[in-house]
Write a protein that holds these residues in place. Structure first.
Motif, PDB file in Angstrom:
ATOM      1  N   GLY A  26     -15.173  79.139   6.135  1.00 26.92           N
ATOM      2  CA  GLY A  26     -16.216  78.875   5.143  1.00 26.92           C
ATOM      3  C   GLY A  26     -15.678  78.026   4.000  1.00 26.92           C
ATOM      4  N   HIS A  27     -14.526  78.416   3.473  1.00 24.08           N
ATOM      5  CA  HIS A  27     -13.953  77.646   2.363  1.00 24.08           C
ATOM      6  C   HIS A  27     -13.522  76.254   2.808  1.00 24.08           C
ATOM      7  N   TYR A  28     -12.981  76.187   4.007  1.00 24.36           N
ATOM      8  CA  TYR A  28     -12.562  74.890   4.545  1.00 24.36           C
ATOM      9  C   TYR A  28     -13.772  73.947   4.638  1.00 24.36           C
ATOM     10  N   ILE A  29     -14.881  74.478   5.140  1.00 23.54           N
ATOM     11  CA  ILE A  29     -16.097  73.672   5.293  1.00 23.54           C
ATOM     12  C   ILE A  29     -16.595  73.165   3.937  1.00 23.54           C
ATOM     13  N   VAL A  30     -16.640  74.070   2.951  1.00 22.66           N
ATOM     14  CA  VAL A  30     -17.124  73.703   1.619  1.00 22.66           C
ATOM     15  C   VAL A  30     -16.277  72.559   1.046  1.00 22.66           C
ATOM     16  N   CYS A  31     -14.963  72.682   1.133  1.00 26.06           N
ATOM     17  CA  CYS A  31     -14.096  71.653   0.552  1.00 26.06           C
ATOM     18  C   CYS A  31     -14.115  70.368   1.359  1.00 26.06           C
ATOM     19  N   GLN A  32     -14.295  70.515   2.658  1.00 30.63           N
ATOM     20  CA  GLN A  32     -14.371  69.342   3.519  1.00 30.63           C
ATOM     21  C   GLN A  32     -15.637  68.527   3.185  1.00 30.63           C
ATOM     22  N   LEU A  50      -3.001  67.628  -6.404  1.00 25.89           N
ATOM     23  CA  LEU A  50      -2.621  68.326  -5.171  1.00 25.89           C
ATOM     24  C   LEU A  50      -1.114  68.231  -4.955  1.00 25.89           C
ATOM     25  N   PRO A  51      -0.511  69.297  -4.446  1.00 21.65           N
ATOM     26  CA  PRO A  51       0.919  69.222  -4.142  1.00 21.65           C
ATOM     27  C   PRO A  51       1.186  68.234  -3.006  1.00 21.65           C
ATOM     28  N   ASP A  52       2.436  67.789  -2.904  1.00 24.85           N
ATOM     29  CA  ASP A  52       2.799  66.745  -1.933  1.00 24.85           C
ATOM     30  C   ASP A  52       2.359  67.059  -0.504  1.00 24.85           C
ATOM     31  N   TYR A  53       2.498  68.324  -0.132  1.00 21.27           N
ATOM     32  CA  TYR A  53       2.210  68.658   1.270  1.00 21.27           C
ATOM     33  C   TYR A  53       0.715  68.706   1.561  1.00 21.27           C
ATOM     34  N   ALA A  54      -0.131  68.468   0.550  1.00 22.86           N
ATOM     35  CA  ALA A  54      -1.575  68.529   0.795  1.00 22.86           C
ATOM     36  C   ALA A  54      -2.308  67.314   0.242  1.00 22.86           C
ATOM     37  N   LYS A  55      -1.587  66.206   0.077  1.00 22.05           N
ATOM     38  CA  LYS A  55      -2.253  65.001  -0.438  1.00 22.05           C
ATOM     39  C   LYS A  55      -3.434  64.622   0.459  1.00 22.05           C
ATOM     40  N   ASN A  56      -4.512  64.187  -0.145  1.00 20.47           N
ATOM     41  CA  ASN A  56      -5.741  63.816   0.585  1.00 20.47           C
ATOM     42  C   ASN A  56      -6.333  64.958   1.396  1.00 20.47           C
ATOM     43  N   ASN A  57      -5.978  66.185   1.060  1.00 19.82           N
ATOM     44  CA  ASN A  57      -6.355  67.291   1.926  1.00 19.82           C
ATOM     45  C   ASN A  57      -6.674  68.546   1.112  1.00 19.82           C
ATOM     46  N   LEU A  58      -7.624  68.413   0.207  1.00 20.91           N
ATOM     47  CA  LEU A  58      -8.034  69.559  -0.605  1.00 20.91           C
ATOM     48  C   LEU A  58      -8.425  70.747   0.267  1.00 20.91           C
TER      49      LEU A  58
END
Ligand SMILES: *[C@@H]1O[C@H](CO)[C@@H](O)[C@H](O)[C@H]1NC(C)=O
Ligand SMILES: *[C@@H]1O[C@H](CO)[C@@H](O)[C@H](O)[C@H]1NC(C)=O
Ligand SMILES: *[C@@H]1O[C@H](CO)[C@@H](O)[C@H](O)[C@H]1NC(C)=O
Ligand SMILES: *[C@@H]1O[C@H](CO)[C@@H](O)[C@H](O)[C@H]1NC(C)=O
Ligand SMILES: *[C@@H]1O[C@H](CO)[C@@H](O)[C@H](O)[C@H]1NC(C)=O
Ligand SMILES: *[C@@H]1O[C@H](CO)[C@@H](O)[C@H](O)[C@H]1NC(C)=O
Ligand SMILES: *[C@@H]1O[C@H](CO)[C@@H](O)[C@H](O)[C@H]1NC(C)=O
Ligand SMILES: [Zn+2]
Length: 285
Positions: A26-32, A50-58
């Motif tokens: 659910g949270h993934y869908i909302v942020c996507q 966003l931290p380095d390991y999650a750039k472009n990937n909220l």
């Protein structure tokens, strides 16, 4: 710092099915949904935080807030709000407080809190009071939670957490049917268990079916940056009309419940994504 980050990573990857708020999907869908609707300026700011390991990937960090409840115990009461058992409306001054009565400690209070922290981003050289990475991750998560109808539920049953039901053959509580059960079932039955296909279907309705409502979803009265009290009012109303309706202790919920409630889940996920993007765009633009 390094150790803390390693711990957070471990927490994120090894406790995937934490039980508060929309589930991981659910949270993934909302942020996507939100991510694709960020303006250019906003996307740059979000990426910067966003931290380095999650750039472009909220969306990969949208359940972060659920996984830090252990290390930030004060945050667990910020995921929801309860209203009196005989009420189907939300009233910030009556309802938004924690168990010891401290005002503002609830999901809509937290959304205001992290919104105003993020507004200092533009001025961050003057204000390093807050960790704005955390503010972004909390805000993105809580805008999701406030749209889950049973996150604005009744006090005595703790938003459906004390109501035992069967979801098809599985023993669970009503709250979890709304966090994950309905979403898992729709993914399995219609999208080959592929969360991205479900997200695509929601996005299609955002640009189709629902397109004439989008500007209404996005707007807040006056010059407000975000309006979580409206989102919370809609949630308790949907909780009364749909989530709690015709459910009692021990109910067996299956196709009839699933098919009649699915449109509400679709709508709330879409609204949460659209409003998260609108809120972030107002904060950073
Ligand atoms: C985002 O993160 C998820 C999980 O961490 C990963 O599976 C996915 O490939 C990433 N997507 C992008 C575009 O980097
Ligand atoms: C909200 O609750 C407060 C405090 O209990 C009360 O004074 C106020 O009248 C309520 N507002 C509405 C619109 O019901
Ligand atoms: C506001 O944010 C700060 C920093 O994370 C936190 O300590 C505080 O508990 C938050 N309060 C609310 C109501 O969200
Ligand atoms: C940024 O901070 C300065 C100094 O504290 C203040 O005068 C200014 O109004 C702030 N600007 C914004 C956009 O908040
Ligand atoms: C801010 O929070 C993130 C996530 O918890 C953490 O990785 C980072 O080190 C923190 N930044 C600072 C400056 O403390
Ligand atoms: C999209 O809208 C159609 C037509 O109302 C509906 O049948 C379908 O279930 C909706 N799908 C989603 C994922 O919202
Ligand atoms: C609740 O049950 C009644 C009687 O079976 C039915 O008419 C009604 O449509 C149901 N309402 C919901 C929202 O499921
Ligand atoms: Zn949550």
């Amino acid at each position: 710092m390094k150790q803390m980050r390693a711990l957070l990573l471990v927490l994120v990857f090894f406790f995937p099915a934490a039980c508060h708020g929309w589930g991981v999907d659910g949270h993934y869908i909302v942020c996507q949904i939100a991510q694709e609707k960020l303006s250019e300026t906003t996307a740059v700011a979000v990426n910067d935080l966003l931290p380095d390991y999650a750039k472009n990937n909220l969306s990969s960090l949208c359940s972060w807030a659920d996984h830090v409840k252990f290390i930030f115990p004060w945050s667990s009461e910020l995921h929801y709000v309860n209203v009196p058992d005989d009420s189907c409306t939300y009233n910030y001054s009556r309802d938004c407080k924690d168990e010891s009565g401290v005002q503002g400690r609830c999901v809509s209070g937290a959304i205001f809190n992290y919104t105003s922290q993020l507004l200092t981003y533009r001025n961050s050289s003057f204000d390093i009071k807050y960790n704005l990475t955390q503010a972004l991750l909390f805000l993105s998560h809580f805008v999701g939670d406030v749209h889950q109808p049973l996150h604005v539920g009744h006090t005595t049953d703790k938003g459906g957490n004390t109501i035992d039901v069967h979801w098809y053959t599985k023993k669970t509580v009503l709250h979890h049917v709304w966090d994950g059960g309905i979403i898992e079932t729709v993914e399995e039955d219609f999208y080959d268990s592929n969360v991205d296909d479900y997200t695509d279907a929601l996005n299609k309705n955002i640009t189709g079916e629902w397109s004439d409502q989008i500007s209404k979803w996005q707007s807040c009265s006056g010059n407000q940056i975000t309006c979580p009290d409206i989102y919370a009012s809609e949630s308790i109303s949907a909780a009364c009309d749909w989530a709690y309706k015709n459910v009692t202790e021990g109910s067996v919920l299956e196709d009839e419940y699933f098919y009649s409630r699915l449109p509400i889940v679709d709508l709330r996920l879409a609204q949460a994504g659209v409003r998260l993007a609108a809120t972030l765009n107002r904060i950073f633009s």
